[in-house]
Design an enzyme around this catalytic site. Structure first.
Site, PDB file in Angstrom:
ATOM      1  N   PHE A 348      10.365   2.632  -7.162  1.00 33.86           N
ATOM      2  CA  PHE A 348       9.272   2.431  -6.129  1.00 33.86           C
ATOM      3  C   PHE A 348      10.100   2.050  -4.590  1.00 33.86           C
ATOM      4  O   PHE A 348      11.159   1.795  -4.629  1.00 33.86           O
ATOM      5  CB  PHE A 348       8.560   1.402  -6.396  1.00 33.86           C
ATOM      6  CG  PHE A 348       9.003  -0.148  -6.438  1.00 33.86           C
ATOM      7  CD1 PHE A 348       8.972  -0.827  -5.401  1.00 33.86           C
ATOM      8  CD2 PHE A 348       9.907  -0.804  -7.544  1.00 33.86           C
ATOM      9  CE1 PHE A 348       9.493  -2.298  -5.550  1.00 33.86           C
ATOM     10  CE2 PHE A 348      10.614  -1.858  -7.396  1.00 33.86           C
ATOM     11  CZ  PHE A 348      10.327  -2.672  -6.383  1.00 33.86           C
ATOM     12  N   GLU A 350       9.241  -0.587  -1.202  1.00 29.61           N
ATOM     13  CA  GLU A 350       8.255  -1.390  -0.890  1.00 29.61           C
ATOM     14  C   GLU A 350       8.013  -1.404   0.649  1.00 29.61           C
ATOM     15  O   GLU A 350       9.032  -1.122   1.454  1.00 29.61           O
ATOM     16  CB  GLU A 350       8.950  -2.982  -0.995  1.00 29.61           C
ATOM     17  CG  GLU A 350       7.966  -4.253  -0.642  1.00 29.61           C
ATOM     18  CD  GLU A 350       8.698  -5.622  -0.516  1.00 29.61           C
ATOM     19  OE1 GLU A 350       8.246  -6.481  -0.140  1.00 29.61           O
ATOM     20  OE2 GLU A 350      10.258  -5.523  -0.493  1.00 29.61           O
ATOM     21  N   ILE A 351       6.641  -1.264   0.938  1.00 31.89           N
ATOM     22  CA  ILE A 351       6.408  -1.331   2.431  1.00 31.89           C
ATOM     23  C   ILE A 351       6.428  -2.469   3.044  1.00 31.89           C
ATOM     24  O   ILE A 351       5.545  -3.579   2.458  1.00 31.89           O
ATOM     25  CB  ILE A 351       4.837  -0.570   2.768  1.00 31.89           C
ATOM     26  CG1 ILE A 351       5.441   0.890   2.394  1.00 31.89           C
ATOM     27  CG2 ILE A 351       4.716  -0.896   4.117  1.00 31.89           C
ATOM     28  CD1 ILE A 351       4.040   1.640   2.347  1.00 31.89           C
ATOM     29  N   ALA A 355       2.535  -0.934  11.664  1.00 33.70           N
ATOM     30  CA  ALA A 355       2.002  -1.394  12.866  1.00 33.70           C
ATOM     31  C   ALA A 355       1.974  -0.060  13.893  1.00 33.70           C
ATOM     32  O   ALA A 355       3.041   0.558  13.889  1.00 33.70           O
ATOM     33  CB  ALA A 355       2.487  -2.588  13.546  1.00 33.70           C
ATOM     34  N   LYS A 363      -6.006   6.554  17.276  1.00 35.36           N
ATOM     35  CA  LYS A 363      -5.777   8.096  17.759  1.00 35.36           C
ATOM     36  C   LYS A 363      -5.241   9.105  16.405  1.00 35.36           C
ATOM     37  O   LYS A 363      -4.765   9.918  16.449  1.00 35.36           O
ATOM     38  CB  LYS A 363      -4.618   8.202  18.653  1.00 35.36           C
ATOM     39  CG  LYS A 363      -5.047   7.580  20.171  1.00 35.36           C
ATOM     40  CD  LYS A 363      -4.040   7.832  21.210  1.00 35.36           C
ATOM     41  CE  LYS A 363      -4.332   7.151  22.381  1.00 35.36           C
ATOM     42  NZ  LYS A 363      -3.387   7.521  23.351  1.00 35.36           N
ATOM     43  N   GLY A 366      -1.987   6.164  12.412  1.00 35.44           N
ATOM     44  CA  GLY A 366      -1.616   5.126  11.245  1.00 35.44           C
ATOM     45  C   GLY A 366      -1.568   6.068   9.958  1.00 35.44           C
ATOM     46  O   GLY A 366      -0.814   6.009   9.055  1.00 35.44           O
ATOM     47  N   TYR A 392      -6.479  -8.492   6.548  1.00 37.64           N
ATOM     48  CA  TYR A 392      -6.695  -7.315   7.458  1.00 37.64           C
ATOM     49  C   TYR A 392      -6.256  -5.934   7.341  1.00 37.64           C
ATOM     50  O   TYR A 392      -6.618  -5.119   7.722  1.00 37.64           O
ATOM     51  CB  TYR A 392      -6.298  -7.888   9.030  1.00 37.64           C
ATOM     52  CG  TYR A 392      -6.814  -9.222   9.204  1.00 37.64           C
ATOM     53  CD1 TYR A 392      -8.065  -9.356   9.664  1.00 37.64           C
ATOM     54  CD2 TYR A 392      -6.139 -10.349   9.029  1.00 37.64           C
ATOM     55  CE1 TYR A 392      -8.632 -10.400  10.273  1.00 37.64           C
ATOM     56  CE2 TYR A 392      -6.453 -11.751   9.577  1.00 37.64           C
ATOM     57  CZ  TYR A 392      -7.918 -11.672  10.128  1.00 37.64           C
ATOM     58  OH  TYR A 392      -8.304 -13.047  10.343  1.00 37.64           O
ATOM     59  N   ILE A 394      -5.910  -4.824   4.046  1.00 32.84           N
ATOM     60  CA  ILE A 394      -6.433  -4.123   2.779  1.00 32.84           C
ATOM     61  C   ILE A 394      -7.348  -2.839   3.112  1.00 32.84           C
ATOM     62  O   ILE A 394      -7.292  -1.853   2.571  1.00 32.84           O
ATOM     63  CB  ILE A 394      -7.194  -5.090   2.045  1.00 32.84           C
ATOM     64  CG1 ILE A 394      -6.308  -6.180   1.566  1.00 32.84           C
ATOM     65  CG2 ILE A 394      -8.019  -4.577   0.917  1.00 32.84           C
ATOM     66  CD1 ILE A 394      -7.119  -7.421   0.606  1.00 32.84           C
ATOM     67  N   GLY A 395      -8.195  -2.852   4.079  1.00 34.22           N
ATOM     68  CA  GLY A 395      -8.970  -1.604   4.298  1.00 34.22           C
ATOM     69  C   GLY A 395      -8.054  -0.468   4.743  1.00 34.22           C
ATOM     70  O   GLY A 395      -8.540   0.697   4.345  1.00 34.22           O
ATOM     71  N   TYR A 420       4.228 -12.735  -1.386  1.00 39.26           N
ATOM     72  CA  TYR A 420       3.636 -13.378  -0.378  1.00 39.26           C
ATOM     73  C   TYR A 420       2.274 -14.176  -0.553  1.00 39.26           C
ATOM     74  O   TYR A 420       1.479 -13.592  -1.358  1.00 39.26           O
ATOM     75  CB  TYR A 420       3.316 -12.429   0.784  1.00 39.26           C
ATOM     76  CG  TYR A 420       4.497 -12.095   1.414  1.00 39.26           C
ATOM     77  CD1 TYR A 420       5.095 -12.227   2.442  1.00 39.26           C
ATOM     78  CD2 TYR A 420       5.105 -10.606   0.778  1.00 39.26           C
ATOM     79  CE1 TYR A 420       6.034 -11.755   3.199  1.00 39.26           C
ATOM     80  CE2 TYR A 420       6.147 -10.071   1.209  1.00 39.26           C
ATOM     81  CZ  TYR A 420       6.811 -10.526   2.445  1.00 39.26           C
ATOM     82  OH  TYR A 420       7.669 -10.054   3.128  1.00 39.26           O
TER      83      TYR A 420
END
Length: 608
Positions: A348, A350-351, A355, A363, A366, A392, A394-395, A420
């Protein structure tokens, strides 16, 4: 931990130049070493082109499969006597014997080069140039010390070798490269890439044709069971042929609610407005000014867009050699990125940060950024992402395919990633068959295909039923299945749906036995034979019979009552479509249909 500040619904675009390592030089700058390497290869080409024809055949024979009789599988001629260590004289080097046997297959050199007998000198020299170019590139890549960089280069090298459109097949591949660097094809225009030691890691999106989903082998396709009711492939191909022209697919306005989130970013990437690189710091390589500037730019973007993250923490991870960052570059400056750490042994990645700078949001950057990160990891055979997302973020991650259902076993990541407080662990499992950067385009084309198929089906409907007149005679209500046309597409949404699979199986088995025992079921017991009904399968595209339904029932195909009722209704519909109303078969279909719905009502599968 991934924070969403700065990431609206969007995505980035890329166009990083593919890299080919410059020839390592003995001292001096890398550019001068590449220049000397380019000069050496040019001299070798000139010497080989001026050699006698047998010498040229010997060189090409090394890369020519054996043409001898008996289906020899040798893929290249190998000399019996390896070249001596001392330099050969000109006379020795030109002494080539076409009857010399191959060390692998024992066939002669002549057997390997029979296809070159009538080739002109010009074509022979072109082939020799290709051979020397490939040998030179392979040697340069092999000398690269960094294992990760070497792996990337070998991958790019194979893509170029096996692509017929690759510029390496040009005679002038190495000619005229400024500063001794090799011009690399990245789409429409060449660019000069930095040497391998200047970048610790570079991701290059495939130029030209995109990665395609994996396709089954022919023999695997033949083994795949054909599901009755599937749309024939010849019909699919026929429809696809009408929309191969991109102009035939209606372009969605970029401001439309129906346009893909990454559509604008993908167009910018195609025009070369944006690009991205996977970069990282290194402790054992010479620092590169441009890479360091990009890393500083990423640190600034993350610090501004993730204000709740300590700047010292962001700086430490961005410049940590174990972390890499997929950086989005526009007009030479960093406008966004995704910082991540790969754990290949655990399967795996990890991110950590994600941003895009505030004035470049909304635009599509992301989404496109995440899609390219997925493609990068598929190439490295890591198919799982993990990240701790705040409220903020999760969406955003949900839109990118992340969920709280973690596919990676807990034992694989516990102790490897930081936990975290107040954040939600989310994961994403990648499908190696999906070309993520082109996924929205594929969906758009599939929708157009379905639309065309529906239009064709509608054009085939010839029968128009008259309106109901029974209500004029005082009738207050009628069964819905008695309405002409409705019963041809019989799908009831009312009634009892049995959720217990065993109970459903038992109920459907009982109903099917009653139907098969009915006196009017004899025409539908087995598939229609072509000899008995000529042209039947030209009229009836999706045949069905009670024997097929019995087999489907045994295999537990009928997971809902609707599937079972649809197949039974298809039997009656097909019969009425092929046979005239006055025929015995037509009458049997009507009577058996009435009996079937009686049994369905008795079982409580539809309302009475």
């Amino acid at each position: 931990m991934a924070d969403s500040a700065g990431i609206q619904q969007g995505s980035p675009a890329i166009g990083a130049a593919g890299l080919v390592p410059a020839a390592p030089g003995a001292g001096g700058t890398e550019g001068s070493g590449a220049a000397r390497g380019s000069a050496r290869i040019a001299v070798k080409k000139a010497q080989l082109r001026s050699s006698p024809r047998p010498k040229k055949l010997e060189k090409l024979g090394v890369y020519s499969s054996c043409k001898a009789e008996g289906a020899c599988k040798c893929n290249g001629w190998k000399s019996q006597n390896p070249p001596p260590t001392p330099p050969q004289t000109e006379q020795q080097s030109n002494a080539v014997n076409l009857q010399e046997p191959c060390r692998s297959c024992s066939h002669t050199l002549g057997d390997h080069v029979t296809h070159l007998e009538n080739v002109s000198e010009e074509e022979m020299n072109r082939l020799l140039g290709i051979v020397l170019d490939v040998e030179y590139l392979y040697t340069c890549i092999h000398k690269e010390e960094d294992a990760d960089t070497k792996q990337v280069y070998f991958s790019l090298f194979k893509e170029e070798v096996y692509s017929h459109n690759s510029p390496i097949w040009s005679q002038d591949f190495l000619a005229g490269a400024a500063g001794g660097q090799i011009p690399i094809h990245t789409g429409d225009t060449p660019s000069h890439a930095p040497s391998p030691k200047q970048l610790s890691s570079v991701y290059t999106p495939p130029a030209g044709e995109k990665r395609k989903p994996s396709e089954p082998l022919p023999h695997e396709e033949n083994k795949r069971p054909r599901v009755v009711g599937d749309i024939p492939m010849d019909l699919i191909n026929e429809v696809m042929a009408t929309i191969t022209d991109p102009a035939a697919i209606p372009e969605t306005s970029l401001l439309s609610a129906h346009s893909a989130r990454d559509e604008a970013a993908r167009l910018e990437e195609r025009r070369g407005v944006i690009e991205f690189h996977v970069i990282g710091n290194s402790l054992n390589q010479k620092p590169n000014k441009r890479i360091l500037m990009w890393l500083v730019g990423l640190q600034n973007v993350f610090s501004h867009q993730l204000p709740r993250m300590p700047k010292e923490y962001i700086t430490r991870l961005v410049f940590d050699p174990k972390h890499k960052t997929l950086s989005l570059i526009k007009d030479g400056r960093v406008i966004g990125g995704i910082c991540f750490r790969m754990f290949p042994s655990q399967g795996f990645t990890e991110i950590v940060f994600c941003a895009v700078t505030s004035n470049e949001q909304v635009k599509g950057y992301g989404t496109h950024l995440m899609n390219h990160l997925k493609e990068y990891h598929i190439k490295h055979e890591i198919l799982n992402f993990l990240t701790y997302a705040d409220e903020y973020a999760i969406g955003y991650f949900k839109k990118q395919g992340f969920s709280k259902d973690i596919k990676v076993p807990k034992s694989k990541y516990v102790g490897y990633i930081k936990d975290y407080e107040g954040a939600t662990l989310m994961g994403c499992e990648l499908n190696p068959s999906i070309p993520y950067t082109e996924f929205s385009v594929i969906i758009k084309k599939q929708k157009e295909i379905i639309k065309k198929l529906i239009e064709r089906k509608q054009a085939q409907i010839r029968k128009v039923y008259p309106g109901l007149s029974c209500f004029k005679d005082g009738v207050r209500q009628i069964p819905i299945e008695s309405i002409p046309g409705i019963r041809m597409l019989f799908f009831f949404s009312v009634g009892k749906e049995l959720k217990d699979p065993d109970q459903l199986y038992s109920t459907l088995k009982t109903i099917l036995q009653h139907v098969k025992s009915h006196q009017n079921a004899w025409p539908f017991m087995e598939p229609v034979k072509k000899t008995e009904a000529p042209g039947y399968y030209q009229v009836i595209r999706f045949p069905m019979d009670l024997k097929t339904m019995s087999e489907r029932l045994k295999s537990r195909y009928y997971t809902t009552r609707k599937l079972f009722m649809a197949d039974m209704q298809r039997i009656f519909t097909n019969c009425r479509e092929y046979n005239p109303p006055e025929s015995e078969y037509y009458k049997c279909a009507n009577l058996l249909e009435k009996f079937f719905y009686t049994k369905i009502k008795e079982a409580g599968l539809i309302e009475k």
